[in-house]
Write an enzyme that holds these catalytic residues in place. Structure first.
Site, PDB file in Angstrom:
ATOM      1  CB  VAL A 171       0.671 -11.569 -17.391  1.00 16.66           C
ATOM      2  CG1 VAL A 171       0.702 -11.943 -18.859  1.00 16.66           C
ATOM      3  CG2 VAL A 171       0.252 -10.111 -17.217  1.00 16.66           C
ATOM      4  N   PRO A 172      -0.765 -14.890 -16.830  1.00 15.31           N
ATOM      5  CG  PRO A 172      -2.723 -16.025 -17.361  1.00 15.31           C
ATOM      6  CD  PRO A 172      -2.131 -14.639 -17.252  1.00 15.31           C
ATOM      7  CB  CYS A 173       3.828 -16.710 -18.628  1.00 17.64           C
ATOM      8  SG  CYS A 173       4.615 -16.285 -17.072  1.00 17.64           S
ATOM      9  CG  HIS A 174       0.944 -20.142 -14.283  1.00 13.00           C
ATOM     10  ND1 HIS A 174       0.674 -18.790 -14.095  1.00 13.00           N
ATOM     11  CD2 HIS A 174      -0.197 -20.802 -13.960  1.00 13.00           C
ATOM     12  CE1 HIS A 174      -0.572 -18.662 -13.672  1.00 13.00           C
ATOM     13  NE2 HIS A 174      -1.116 -19.854 -13.582  1.00 13.00           N
TER      14      HIS A 174
END
Length: 173
Positions: free
Chosen positions: A137-140
């Site tokens: 889950v690409p919170c970056h």
């Protein structure tokens, strides 16, 4: 469902991660070097009524394989079943994070607008910060409205490495 969250550790090129599976879903991929580690662990164990057990699972093995491919630039999307543990609002934010394409970035303000709630910037930022399934889950991919790097559970050097891995020219070219 058994009351066990199976965990294993993974050394990524930008830091050590803890991976966790509950049943046949990945519920945890989080950084070991950060302060909210205990908050995430407490939330998962309480909500799932389960304790951690360091052991193998097919889900974790698949997650490791997909992470290895990602870090070797052989994978741009993940297809492992995920289990979100949080509020309905957090789950909505985490689902929307998955819609940010590989190599692209978004701001919390932009994410709030995508969710149809432009005034929820702080709530979106808090939900982003509570994400327990980093990378998958690409919170970056969330950066400041000014295009600068903002806080990241794995640290800003890890965030910079992930963004450069996905798109060398996106921010720093």
């Amino acid at each position: 469902m058994e009351n066990i969250i199976r965990i294993q550790y993974y050394q990524s090129p930008c830091g050590k991660l803890i991976l966790g599976s509950y049943g046949d879903k990945l519920c945890l991929c989080d950084w070991m070097n950060e302060e909210r580690r205990k908050l995430i662990d407490t939330r998962l164990q309480k909500e799932l009524c389960a304790g951690y057990e360091e052991s193998e699972s097919a889900t974790i093995a698949e997650a490791v394989g997909q992470l290895n491919e990602y870090f070797n630039r052989k994978r741009t999307a993940f297809d492992i079943p995920l289990l979100f543990v949080g509020t309905d609002f957090q789950k909505t934010v985490w689902n929307e994070l998955q819609n940010i394409p590989y190599g692209k970035t978004e701001s919390c303000a932009g994410l709030s607008q995508r969710l149809g709630n432009p005034k929820a910037v702080r709530a979106v930022a808090a939900a982003n910060g509570a994400n327990a399934i980093s990378i998958f889950v690409p919170c970056h991919r969330i950066i400041g409205s000014n295009r600068q790097l903002t806080g990241y559970a794995g640290g800003l050097p890890a965030k910079k490495l992930l963004l450069e891995l996905e798109s060398p020219a996106a921010l720093f070219g």
